[in-house]
Design a protein around this motif. Structure first.
Motif, PDB file in Angstrom:
ATOM      1  N   LEU A   1     -78.662  80.341  88.128  1.00 37.70           N
ATOM      2  CA  LEU A   1     -79.908  79.719  88.571  1.00 37.70           C
ATOM      3  C   LEU A   1     -79.726  79.024  89.915  1.00 37.70           C
ATOM      4  N   ALA A   2     -78.618  78.319  90.076  1.00 38.29           N
ATOM      5  CA  ALA A   2     -78.375  77.604  91.327  1.00 38.29           C
ATOM      6  C   ALA A   2     -78.178  78.564  92.488  1.00 38.29           C
ATOM      7  N   VAL A   3     -77.457  79.665  92.255  1.00 35.24           N
ATOM      8  CA  VAL A   3     -77.268  80.662  93.308  1.00 35.24           C
ATOM      9  C   VAL A   3     -78.614  81.281  93.683  1.00 35.24           C
ATOM     10  N   PHE A   4     -79.416  81.617  92.669  1.00 33.52           N
ATOM     11  CA  PHE A   4     -80.724  82.213  92.953  1.00 33.52           C
ATOM     12  C   PHE A   4     -81.608  81.242  93.727  1.00 33.52           C
ATOM     13  N   ARG A   5     -81.643  79.988  93.296  1.00 40.35           N
ATOM     14  CA  ARG A   5     -82.521  79.015  93.954  1.00 40.35           C
ATOM     15  C   ARG A   5     -82.091  78.768  95.394  1.00 40.35           C
ATOM     16  N   ARG A   6     -80.791  78.784  95.645  1.00 37.22           N
ATOM     17  CA  ARG A   6     -80.330  78.634  97.029  1.00 37.22           C
ATOM     18  C   ARG A   6     -80.778  79.837  97.857  1.00 37.22           C
ATOM     19  N   GLY A   7     -80.662  81.043  97.309  1.00 42.07           N
ATOM     20  CA  GLY A   7     -81.136  82.224  98.012  1.00 42.07           C
ATOM     21  C   GLY A   7     -82.636  82.200  98.227  1.00 42.07           C
ATOM     22  N   ALA A   8     -83.374  81.681  97.234  1.00 39.50           N
ATOM     23  CA  ALA A   8     -84.827  81.582  97.359  1.00 39.50           C
ATOM     24  C   ALA A   8     -85.213  80.626  98.485  1.00 39.50           C
ATOM     25  N   GLU A   9     -84.470  79.542  98.616  1.00 38.23           N
ATOM     26  CA  GLU A   9     -84.733  78.611  99.718  1.00 38.23           C
ATOM     27  C   GLU A   9     -84.501  79.281 101.068  1.00 38.23           C
ATOM     28  N   GLN A  10     -83.482  80.120 101.137  1.00 40.11           N
ATOM     29  CA  GLN A  10     -83.227  80.852 102.378  1.00 40.11           C
ATOM     30  C   GLN A  10     -84.357  81.838 102.670  1.00 40.11           C
ATOM     31  N   SER A  11     -84.853  82.503 101.632  1.00 39.41           N
ATOM     32  CA  SER A  11     -85.980  83.423 101.805  1.00 39.41           C
ATOM     33  C   SER A  11     -87.230  82.673 102.254  1.00 39.41           C
ATOM     34  N   ASP A  12     -87.450  81.501 101.673  1.00 40.24           N
ATOM     35  CA  ASP A  12     -88.597  80.685 102.065  1.00 40.24           C
ATOM     36  C   ASP A  12     -88.505  80.299 103.543  1.00 40.24           C
ATOM     37  N   ALA A  13     -87.294  79.974 103.993  1.00 41.73           N
ATOM     38  CA  ALA A  13     -87.111  79.594 105.399  1.00 41.73           C
ATOM     39  C   ALA A  13     -87.393  80.780 106.321  1.00 41.73           C
ATOM     40  N   LEU A  14     -86.973  81.983 105.914  1.00 42.66           N
ATOM     41  CA  LEU A  14     -87.270  83.171 106.712  1.00 42.66           C
ATOM     42  C   LEU A  14     -88.773  83.409 106.799  1.00 42.66           C
ATOM     43  N   LEU A  15     -89.464  83.226 105.673  1.00 45.81           N
ATOM     44  CA  LEU A  15     -90.915  83.411 105.673  1.00 45.81           C
ATOM     45  C   LEU A  15     -91.599  82.348 106.522  1.00 45.81           C
ATOM     46  N   ASP A  16     -91.110  81.114 106.462  1.00 41.71           N
ATOM     47  CA  ASP A  16     -91.662  80.054 107.308  1.00 41.71           C
ATOM     48  C   ASP A  16     -91.543  80.428 108.787  1.00 41.71           C
ATOM     49  N   ALA A  17     -90.387  80.973 109.169  1.00 38.92           N
ATOM     50  CA  ALA A  17     -90.181  81.379 110.560  1.00 38.92           C
ATOM     51  C   ALA A  17     -91.122  82.511 110.932  1.00 38.92           C
ATOM     52  N   ALA A  18     -91.334  83.453 110.003  1.00 39.45           N
ATOM     53  CA  ALA A  18     -92.258  84.560 110.277  1.00 39.45           C
ATOM     54  C   ALA A  18     -93.678  84.048 110.460  1.00 39.45           C
ATOM     55  N   LEU A  19     -94.089  83.133 109.607  1.00 40.84           N
ATOM     56  CA  LEU A  19     -95.446  82.584 109.692  1.00 40.84           C
ATOM     57  C   LEU A  19     -95.676  81.841 111.001  1.00 40.84           C
TER      58      LEU A  19
ATOM     59  N   PRO B   1     -96.292  87.585 113.331  1.00 45.22           N
ATOM     60  CA  PRO B   1     -95.859  87.333 111.959  1.00 45.22           C
ATOM     61  C   PRO B   1     -95.860  88.579 111.068  1.00 45.22           C
ATOM     62  N   VAL B   2     -96.767  89.520 111.300  1.00 44.78           N
ATOM     63  CA  VAL B   2     -96.832  90.697 110.427  1.00 44.78           C
ATOM     64  C   VAL B   2     -95.594  91.577 110.600  1.00 44.78           C
TER      65      VAL B   2
END
Length: 201
Positions: free
Chosen positions: A62-80, A85-86
């Motif tokens: 769970l901790a590994v997944f959540r850390r990866g999810a935070e990284q994915s969220d940061a990538l999406l934030d940068a795209a937005l 962005p598209v």
């Protein structure tokens, strides 16, 4: 409180070391190999110290997944926040850097309800944000002219990107360049149409 197991601090360097080791084992050896002992050995720690931070193996996952999810969220934030962005979102969909980890997590999630629920929750949140991006950038014409919804378009792009990334992991490349070119040309046309002034009656 008496009887309650202590969990190490979230910002501990040792905790990060354990997660780095767990991610490495999951990615390189498969989720079935990611036992507490194996993770501890790769991290150069005693198994008891891993248990100090993560009482169960599922807690590690769970901790590994959540850390990866935070990284994915940061990538999406940068795209937005970017100028295009598209196309940036499309690059996220076709990124192959976390392929093996993703495959292992999907396999593990099929056997563990806790991980499966976490994967589903984060995927739903990401899909909603991706759809919001499509609506903001492409507007109402995406439905009127292309008979699509923001949610549907986000799913189609994610599905194509995931297929390309997963096949690339297996060494399959047939049709990949053509598919990428088709998607990118279509996005170019849609974005170009959005920038043109609407016709007057």
């Amino acid at each position: 409180m008496a009887g309650k197991r202590r969990i190490g601090a979230e910002n501990s360097e040792t905790r990060a070391r354990i997660l780095d080791a767990a991610e490495q084992v999951i990615r390189d050896e498969g989720y079935a190999a990611a036992s507490t002992r194996r993770v501890a050995a790769v991290a150069g720690l005693q198994p008891s110290l891993v248990h100090y931070y993560f009482p169960t193996t599922e807690d590690v996952f769970l901790a590994v997944f959540r850390r990866g999810a935070e990284q994915s969220d940061a990538l999406l934030d940068a795209a937005l926040a970017g100028a295009d962005p598209v196309h940036a979102l499309w690059r996220i969909f076709t990124d192959t850097s976390r392929n093996r980890l993703t495959i292992e997590f999907l396999a593990y999630a099929s056997h563990r309800e806790g991980i499966r629920a976490e994967v589903a929750r984060h995927s739903a949140d990401m899909r909603a944000r991706q759809a919001e991006l499509m609506q903001r950038v492409l507007g109402d014409r995406i439905g009127a002219e292309h008979q699509a919804t923001p949610e549907g378009l986000a799913l189609i792009l994610a599905g194509i990107g995931r297929a390309l990334a997963m096949e690339a992991e297996l060494g399959i490349e047939s049709g990949h360049d053509d598919a990428r070119r088709m998607v990118e040309n279509w996005l170019d046309r849609v974005l170009s149409a959005q920038s043109e002034p609407a016709p007057t009656s």
